[in-house]
Design an enzyme around this catalytic site. Structure first.
Site, PDB file in Angstrom:
ATOM      1  N   ALA A 184     105.459  32.265 -29.522  1.00 17.37           N
ATOM      2  CA  ALA A 184     106.598  32.838 -28.805  1.00 17.37           C
ATOM      3  C   ALA A 184     107.646  31.759 -28.563  1.00 17.37           C
ATOM      4  O   ALA A 184     107.310  30.604 -28.271  1.00 17.37           O
ATOM      5  CB  ALA A 184     106.121  33.429 -27.483  1.00 17.37           C
ATOM      6  N   GLU A 258      96.101  42.680 -31.253  1.00 14.76           N
ATOM      7  CA  GLU A 258      95.658  42.743 -29.863  1.00 14.76           C
ATOM      8  C   GLU A 258      96.902  43.102 -29.070  1.00 14.76           C
ATOM      9  O   GLU A 258      97.793  42.267 -28.894  1.00 14.76           O
ATOM     10  CB  GLU A 258      95.050  41.379 -29.480  1.00 14.76           C
ATOM     11  CG  GLU A 258      94.042  41.488 -28.376  1.00 14.76           C
ATOM     12  CD  GLU A 258      94.693  41.326 -27.039  1.00 14.76           C
ATOM     13  OE1 GLU A 258      95.082  42.360 -26.452  1.00 14.76           O
ATOM     14  OE2 GLU A 258      94.822  40.183 -26.597  1.00 14.76           O
ATOM     15  N   LEU A 259      96.974  44.362 -28.646  1.00 15.04           N
ATOM     16  CA  LEU A 259      98.239  44.897 -28.126  1.00 15.04           C
ATOM     17  C   LEU A 259      98.172  45.171 -26.633  1.00 15.04           C
ATOM     18  O   LEU A 259      97.305  44.663 -25.945  1.00 15.04           O
ATOM     19  CB  LEU A 259      98.598  46.159 -28.926  1.00 15.04           C
ATOM     20  CG  LEU A 259      98.569  45.962 -30.446  1.00 15.04           C
ATOM     21  CD1 LEU A 259      98.818  47.268 -31.179  1.00 15.04           C
ATOM     22  CD2 LEU A 259      99.584  44.910 -30.873  1.00 15.04           C
ATOM     23  N   CYS A 292      97.234  41.048 -20.674  1.00  9.04           N
ATOM     24  CA  CYS A 292      97.072  42.374 -21.270  1.00  9.04           C
ATOM     25  C   CYS A 292      95.850  43.089 -20.711  1.00  9.04           C
ATOM     26  O   CYS A 292      95.730  44.293 -20.833  1.00  9.04           O
ATOM     27  CB  CYS A 292      96.984  42.250 -22.777  1.00  9.04           C
ATOM     28  SG  CYS A 292      95.802  41.016 -23.277  1.00  9.04           S
TER      29      CYS A 292
END
Ligand code: ADP
Length: 486
Positions: A184, A258-259, A292
């Site tokens: 990121a 992996e959301l 998450c």
């Protein structure tokens, strides 16, 4: 900004492309900032598709040699990388906190507990076993080999800038794959520090590249369409995952995703209430709610709801906010102002539909990236906070009557990453654990991730698993040889 590092060479202002530490081309750079106050830490090269292609080309060439090395040799290099990460954990934690904001002890915990994925996969490298199966005729045998998929591309998020990398690169290199990583743009410094240590450990030049860029989409497209990339592994939002899956579909790339999650956290009337409060606190407020697997919806059975809510509110109120490097700070800033705005929107929406704030409910005067830890009651399934991932320190409490009702509510989401519940009755524990539609279930614990366990989701929360003996499978292809004429 000057960081007080023991080894200053871990803070890098270059990208790592095809085995070279490269600076900006055409003067294109971007600033990495501290989310606490927006101060610039340093400038990094803002790379483009050309650099990405170069990294993929080299990764493709180098992969052949890397795969030919013995499993033991790959294992030893990975083990050295693990040792170096642990030896340098204080520096890695400081870099992480400075670019991401989380409290320093949490950052160090992230570094150490995720380095363990490299240790684990260093061990697993030696256990990539095949099979010999009886043949279809007496003169035949069926041999099953496992071979590396090839060049892998990884895209990682900012919430675990260190840990999301080790759990992807560890198994890839162990399997004999090579890796091009795009971290990121908010948190590339942890990735680069890991690359310094990988190089020091003996990972061959070009086997692991780090592309620093603010222009994610063209790089993502290159990953999806370049024929030399065999697999994409992604952790991030469901929307980007969905887009990657569509793009990568053209060339049938292997995909691990992996959301997002929308984790239910359920407290039954037979639960140890204090343990449930501690669990909810850790699950909801760790990393300022930016994980998450965070509890997103807290369901509490009617008879214990008032007591639970009051205890959780008391604990949330006592959390100290501040700069992550300051002693005693339990919660740092959110990653950016957009994250604060989303939390505010969820609070306002809940208030407008009849919710009440027990504690928090407003921005903090510490700065524009801070929101107070918040506990709300009177929450219903109609509110945004129960339908979307808040990714911020908002604990919404919803009451329920019985098991059937809560399982229905918990499963009423397109997500299925983590879920949690607190209960003692053994039959109930089995029933509920089996009924929850998620890849992971924490029973009487908020902790799920460790290198020995398969981390991942069902439904629209993803594909594939990270960690455990299953975690390496996504980096391997099965080849079957029909050996005849025996
Ligand atoms: P978040 O909203 O939490 O930042 P994202 O899914 O947008 O989640 O980001 C996770 C990672 O995906 C980051 O590295 C980001 O740069 C990257 N990313 C975002 N959009 C794209 C895209 N179109 N192609 C490739 N990577 C992307």
């Amino acid at each position: 900004r000057v960081l007080d590092l023991k080894d200053a060479s871990l803070l890098v202002d270059r990208a790592y492309v095809a085995g070279e530490w490269v600076g900006a081309s055409k003067g294109r750079t971007f600033a990495v900032t501290d989310p606490f106050d927006g101060a610039v830490i340093l400038e990094l090269p803002d790379l483009d598709v050309e650099a990405t292609r170069r990294a993929i080309d080299t990764a493709h060439t180098v992969q052949k040699d890397w795969a030919k090395r013995t499993a033991k040799e790959r294992s030893q290099i990975l083990r050295r990388w693990y040792d170096l990460i642990v030896d340098n954990a204080d520096d890695l934690a400081l870099i992480l906190t400075t670019e991401q904001g989380k409290p320093l002890p949490e950052a160090k915990g992230e570094v150490i507990s995720n380095a363990a994925y490299i240790e684990w996969f260093a061990e697993e490298a030696k256990r990539i076993d095949g099979d010999i199966i009886p043949g279809a005729s007496p003169s035949q045998r069926i041999l099953v080999l496992k071979q590396p998929v090839g060049v892998c591309a990884a895209i990682t998020p900012w919430n675990f800038p260190n840990g999301m990398i080790t759990r992807k690169v560890g198994p890839a290199l162990a399997a004999g794959c090579t890796m091009v990583l795009k971290p990121a743009a908010q948190t590339p410094l942890s990735a680069l520090a890991l690359a310094v240590l990988a190089e020091r450990a003996g990972v061959p030049k070009g086997a692991f590249s780090v592309i620093t860029t603010t222009d994610a989409k063209p790089v993502g497209e290159e990953f999806c369409h370049n024929p030399k990339v065999a697999k994409i592994t992604f952790t991030g939002s469901t929307n980007v995952g969905r887009w990657l899956m569509r793009e990568a579909g053209d060339s049938i790339k292997r995909l691990s995703l992996e959301l997002g999650g929308n984790a239910p956290f359920i407290v039954f009337d037979d639960a140890d209430l204090d343990a449930a409060v501690e669990g909810a606190l850790a699950s909801k407020f760790r990393n300022a709610g930016q994980t998450c697997v965070c509890a997103n919806r807290i369901y509490v059975q009617e008879s214990v709801a008032e007591a639970f809510s009051a205890k959780l509110a008391d604990k949330a109120k006592a959390l100290k906010l501040g700069r992550g490097t300051e002693a005693g700070v339990a919660m740092g800033p959110l990653i950016d102002e957009r994250a604060v705005a989303k939390m505010e929107e969820h609070v306002q929406d809940a208030l407008a539909k009849g919710g009440q704030v027990l504690v928090g409910g407003k921005r903090s005067d510490l700065g524009s990236t801070f929101f107070e830890p918040t506990v709300m009651t009177g929450i219903t399934q109609a509110m945004k906070v129960t339908r979307e991932e808040t990714f911020a320190p908002l604990a919404p409490i919803i009451t329920f009557k019985d098991e059937a009702e809560v399982i229905g509510m918990a499963n009423a989401t397109e997500f299925g990453l983590a879920s949690y519940f607190y209960a003692k009755d053994m039959a109930r524990v089995w029933r509920v654990a089996e009924a929850l539609e998620s890849g992971m279930v924490g029973v009487n614990t908020p902790a799920l991730a460790n290198e020995m366990a398969p981390f991942g989701g069902v439904k629209q929360s993803g594909l594939g698993r990270e960690g455990s003996k299953y975690g390496i499978e996504g980096f391997l292809e099965i080849k079957y040889i029909n050996l005849a004429g025996l």
